[in-house]
Design a protein around this motif. Structure first.
Motif, PDB file in Angstrom:
ATOM      1  N   PRO A  13       0.841  -1.226   0.026  1.00  0.00           N
ATOM      2  CA  PRO A  13       0.030   0.001  -0.047  1.00  0.00           C
ATOM      3  C   PRO A  13       0.794   1.550  -0.035  1.00  0.00           C
ATOM      4  CG  PRO A  13      -0.881  -1.698   1.807  1.00  0.00           C
ATOM      5  CD  PRO A  13       0.420  -2.095   0.972  1.00  0.00           C
ATOM      6  N   ASN A  14       2.085   1.235   0.437  1.00  0.00           N
ATOM      7  CA  ASN A  14       2.864   2.530   0.571  1.00  0.00           C
ATOM      8  C   ASN A  14       3.520   2.708  -0.808  1.00  0.00           C
ATOM      9  OD1 ASN A  14       4.724   0.303   0.533  1.00  0.00           O
ATOM     10  ND2 ASN A  14       6.259   1.392   1.543  1.00  0.00           N
ATOM     11  N   CYS A  15       3.335   1.944  -1.617  1.00  0.00           N
ATOM     12  CA  CYS A  15       3.899   2.268  -3.154  1.00  0.00           C
ATOM     13  C   CYS A  15       2.844   2.804  -4.041  1.00  0.00           C
ATOM     14  CB  CYS A  15       3.906   0.664  -3.765  1.00  0.00           C
ATOM     15  SG  CYS A  15       4.863   1.103  -5.513  1.00  0.00           S
ATOM     16  N   THR A  16       2.809   4.355  -3.849  1.00  0.00           N
ATOM     17  CA  THR A  16       1.881   5.002  -4.693  1.00  0.00           C
ATOM     18  C   THR A  16       2.221   5.220  -5.992  1.00  0.00           C
ATOM     19  OG1 THR A  16       3.083   6.924  -3.939  1.00  0.00           O
ATOM     20  CG2 THR A  16       1.486   6.503  -2.572  1.00  0.00           C
ATOM     21  N   GLU A  17       1.349   5.796  -6.583  1.00  0.00           N
ATOM     22  CA  GLU A  17       1.526   6.107  -7.995  1.00  0.00           C
ATOM     23  C   GLU A  17       2.881   6.964  -8.393  1.00  0.00           C
ATOM     24  OE1 GLU A  17       0.017   5.043 -10.877  1.00  0.00           O
ATOM     25  OE2 GLU A  17      -0.889   3.684  -9.399  1.00  0.00           O
ATOM     26  N   GLU A  18       2.978   7.871  -7.279  1.00  0.00           N
ATOM     27  CA  GLU A  18       4.237   8.781  -7.305  1.00  0.00           C
ATOM     28  C   GLU A  18       5.510   8.018  -7.023  1.00  0.00           C
ATOM     29  OE1 GLU A  18       5.516  11.605  -3.933  1.00  0.00           O
ATOM     30  OE2 GLU A  18       4.141  12.846  -5.181  1.00  0.00           O
ATOM     31  N   GLU A  19       5.466   6.823  -6.372  1.00  0.00           N
ATOM     32  CA  GLU A  19       6.687   5.887  -6.161  1.00  0.00           C
ATOM     33  C   GLU A  19       6.721   4.959  -7.634  1.00  0.00           C
ATOM     34  OE1 GLU A  19       8.804   5.428  -3.780  1.00  0.00           O
ATOM     35  OE2 GLU A  19       7.952   7.050  -2.905  1.00  0.00           O
ATOM     36  N   ILE A  20       5.713   4.726  -8.226  1.00  0.00           N
ATOM     37  CA  ILE A  20       5.701   4.126  -9.517  1.00  0.00           C
ATOM     38  C   ILE A  20       6.567   4.880 -10.458  1.00  0.00           C
ATOM     39  CG2 ILE A  20       4.489   3.276 -11.505  1.00  0.00           C
ATOM     40  CD1 ILE A  20       3.974   1.453  -9.005  1.00  0.00           C
ATOM     41  N   GLU A  21       6.165   6.116 -10.579  1.00  0.00           N
ATOM     42  CA  GLU A  21       7.025   6.973 -11.327  1.00  0.00           C
ATOM     43  C   GLU A  21       8.394   7.078 -10.793  1.00  0.00           C
ATOM     44  OE1 GLU A  21       5.964   8.639 -14.090  1.00  0.00           O
ATOM     45  OE2 GLU A  21       4.086   7.498 -13.936  1.00  0.00           O
ATOM     46  N   LYS A  22       8.728   7.053  -9.665  1.00  0.00           N
ATOM     47  CA  LYS A  22      10.286   7.076  -9.353  1.00  0.00           C
ATOM     48  C   LYS A  22      10.989   5.615  -9.794  1.00  0.00           C
ATOM     49  CE  LYS A  22       9.749   9.692  -5.089  1.00  0.00           C
ATOM     50  NZ  LYS A  22       9.708   9.710  -3.610  1.00  0.00           N
ATOM     51  N   ILE A  23      10.024   4.820  -9.750  1.00  0.00           N
ATOM     52  CA  ILE A  23      10.790   3.475 -10.215  1.00  0.00           C
ATOM     53  C   ILE A  23      11.132   3.532 -11.615  1.00  0.00           C
ATOM     54  CG2 ILE A  23      10.182   0.789 -10.740  1.00  0.00           C
ATOM     55  CD1 ILE A  23       8.434   1.153  -8.263  1.00  0.00           C
ATOM     56  N   LEU A  24      10.037   3.928 -12.618  1.00  0.00           N
ATOM     57  CA  LEU A  24      10.437   4.122 -13.852  1.00  0.00           C
ATOM     58  C   LEU A  24      11.313   5.157 -14.212  1.00  0.00           C
ATOM     59  CD1 LEU A  24       6.749   4.052 -15.020  1.00  0.00           C
ATOM     60  CD2 LEU A  24       8.335   2.075 -15.271  1.00  0.00           C
ATOM     61  N   GLU A  25      11.523   6.455 -13.462  1.00  0.00           N
ATOM     62  CA  GLU A  25      12.572   7.336 -13.733  1.00  0.00           C
ATOM     63  C   GLU A  25      14.192   6.633 -13.304  1.00  0.00           C
ATOM     64  OE1 GLU A  25      12.594  10.257 -15.159  1.00  0.00           O
ATOM     65  OE2 GLU A  25      10.625   9.796 -15.401  1.00  0.00           O
ATOM     66  N   ALA A  26      14.105   5.969 -12.310  1.00  0.00           N
ATOM     67  CA  ALA A  26      15.343   5.278 -12.119  1.00  0.00           C
ATOM     68  C   ALA A  26      15.750   4.231 -12.932  1.00  0.00           C
ATOM     69  CB  ALA A  26      15.149   4.356 -10.732  1.00  0.00           C
ATOM     70  N   CYS A  27      14.806   3.332 -13.666  1.00  0.00           N
ATOM     71  CA  CYS A  27      14.861   2.528 -14.795  1.00  0.00           C
ATOM     72  C   CYS A  27      15.309   3.076 -16.115  1.00  0.00           C
ATOM     73  CB  CYS A  27      13.516   1.774 -15.254  1.00  0.00           C
ATOM     74  SG  CYS A  27      13.207   0.694 -13.962  1.00  0.00           S
ATOM     75  N   LYS A  28      14.921   4.349 -16.383  1.00  0.00           N
ATOM     76  CA  LYS A  28      15.320   5.089 -17.439  1.00  0.00           C
ATOM     77  C   LYS A  28      16.909   5.835 -17.374  1.00  0.00           C
ATOM     78  CE  LYS A  28      10.683   6.575 -18.813  1.00  0.00           C
ATOM     79  NZ  LYS A  28       9.941   7.642 -18.942  1.00  0.00           N
ATOM     80  N   LYS A  29      17.171   5.809 -16.099  1.00  0.00           N
ATOM     81  CA  LYS A  29      18.310   6.502 -15.890  1.00  0.00           C
ATOM     82  C   LYS A  29      19.629   5.363 -16.032  1.00  0.00           C
ATOM     83  CE  LYS A  29      21.132   8.534 -12.153  1.00  0.00           C
ATOM     84  NZ  LYS A  29      21.130   8.945 -10.774  1.00  0.00           N
ATOM     85  N   ASN A  30      18.898   4.245 -14.841  1.00  0.00           N
ATOM     86  CA  ASN A  30      20.242   3.175 -14.583  1.00  0.00           C
ATOM     87  C   ASN A  30      20.165   2.049 -15.652  1.00  0.00           C
ATOM     88  OD1 ASN A  30      20.496   4.457 -12.290  1.00  0.00           O
ATOM     89  ND2 ASN A  30      19.005   3.561 -11.442  1.00  0.00           N
ATOM     90  N   ASN A  31      18.946   1.700 -16.489  1.00  0.00           N
ATOM     91  CA  ASN A  31      19.115   0.722 -17.205  1.00  0.00           C
ATOM     92  C   ASN A  31      20.057   0.712 -18.668  1.00  0.00           C
ATOM     93  OD1 ASN A  31      17.544  -0.729 -15.376  1.00  0.00           O
ATOM     94  ND2 ASN A  31      15.729  -0.805 -16.697  1.00  0.00           N
ATOM     95  N   PRO A  32      20.177   1.951 -19.365  1.00  0.00           N
ATOM     96  CA  PRO A  32      20.692   2.054 -20.341  1.00  0.00           C
ATOM     97  C   PRO A  32      22.211   1.704 -20.289  1.00  0.00           C
ATOM     98  CG  PRO A  32      19.233   3.904 -20.353  1.00  0.00           C
ATOM     99  CD  PRO A  32      19.225   3.137 -19.029  1.00  0.00           C
ATOM    100  N   PRO A  33      22.978   2.104 -19.186  1.00  0.00           N
ATOM    101  CA  PRO A  33      24.340   1.814 -19.250  1.00  0.00           C
ATOM    102  C   PRO A  33      24.618   0.491 -18.958  1.00  0.00           C
ATOM    103  CG  PRO A  33      24.095   3.625 -17.892  1.00  0.00           C
ATOM    104  CD  PRO A  33      22.558   3.018 -18.114  1.00  0.00           C
ATOM    105  N   LEU A  34      23.511  -0.194 -18.492  1.00  0.00           N
ATOM    106  CA  LEU A  34      23.776  -1.746 -18.059  1.00  0.00           C
ATOM    107  C   LEU A  34      22.994  -2.593 -19.376  1.00  0.00           C
ATOM    108  CD1 LEU A  34      22.428  -1.656 -14.448  1.00  0.00           C
ATOM    109  CD2 LEU A  34      24.720  -1.757 -15.422  1.00  0.00           C
ATOM    110  N   ASP A  35      22.688  -2.130 -20.422  1.00  0.00           N
ATOM    111  CA  ASP A  35      22.153  -2.563 -21.402  1.00  0.00           C
ATOM    112  C   ASP A  35      20.966  -3.571 -21.112  1.00  0.00           C
ATOM    113  OD1 ASP A  35      21.735  -3.053 -24.072  1.00  0.00           O
ATOM    114  OD2 ASP A  35      23.040  -4.665 -24.148  1.00  0.00           O
ATOM    115  N   ILE A  36      20.118  -2.935 -19.994  1.00  0.00           N
ATOM    116  CA  ILE A  36      19.078  -3.709 -19.828  1.00  0.00           C
ATOM    117  C   ILE A  36      17.710  -3.282 -20.295  1.00  0.00           C
ATOM    118  CG2 ILE A  36      17.333  -4.223 -17.613  1.00  0.00           C
ATOM    119  CD1 ILE A  36      19.993  -4.344 -15.936  1.00  0.00           C
TER     120      ILE A  36
END
Length: 139
Positions: A13-36
């Motif tokens: 329940p503590n995972c709000t829509e705002e938290e989902i956006e944070k997850i997706l932003e972290a993926c956009k930042k962290n995944n390209p250098p790792l080729d994920i």
């Protein structure tokens, strides 16, 4: 070795829509250098995520994901080598879903596919090929 990992987990329940956006932003930042690359489906109670990349890289990422406090009961559905990525240009595609009875698929889906998706949500489907086929129907 190029590999693919799929897991399902319960969204807390503590995972709000705002938290989902944070997850997706972290993926956009962290995944390209790792080729994920991969996709994330989510609703109010579940996450289903598929990640593609080097085997060691994605298993290390999975270890980090298991420790994320925004979800629990993380269960790996499949992990194995692949010949090519299914989502090569998506550092993390995402789509909210409702529940398994009222999902808006972007392609035709059979009643067997619907049962398979319910099994995925329940963490009961372990056939990686079936899981990938269902995930592709969302995008």
């Amino acid at each position: 070795m190029l590999s693919q990992l799929v897991y399902v987990s319960n969204r807390k329940p503590n995972c709000t829509e705002e938290e989902i956006e944070k997850i997706l932003e972290a993926c956009k930042k962290n995944n390209p250098p790792l080729d994920i690359t991969g996709v994330l489906l989510y609703n109010d109670t579940k996450f289903i995520q598929m990640v593609e990349g080097d085997m060691k890289t994605i298993t290390s990422l999975y270890d980090k994901i298991k420790g994320d406090t925004r979800h629990d009961q993380v269960r790996m559905i499949s992990l194995g080598p692949i010949k090519q990525k299914s989502f090569p240009s998506w550092h993390m595609g995402s789509r909210p879903i409702q529940n398994s009875n009222s999902i808006d698929y972007l392609t035709d889906i059979t009643s067997e596919d619907k049962l398979t998706f319910k099994k995925i949500l329940d963490g009961e489907e372990e056939n990686g090929g079936k899981v990938l086929d269902i995930l592709k129907k969302f995008f």
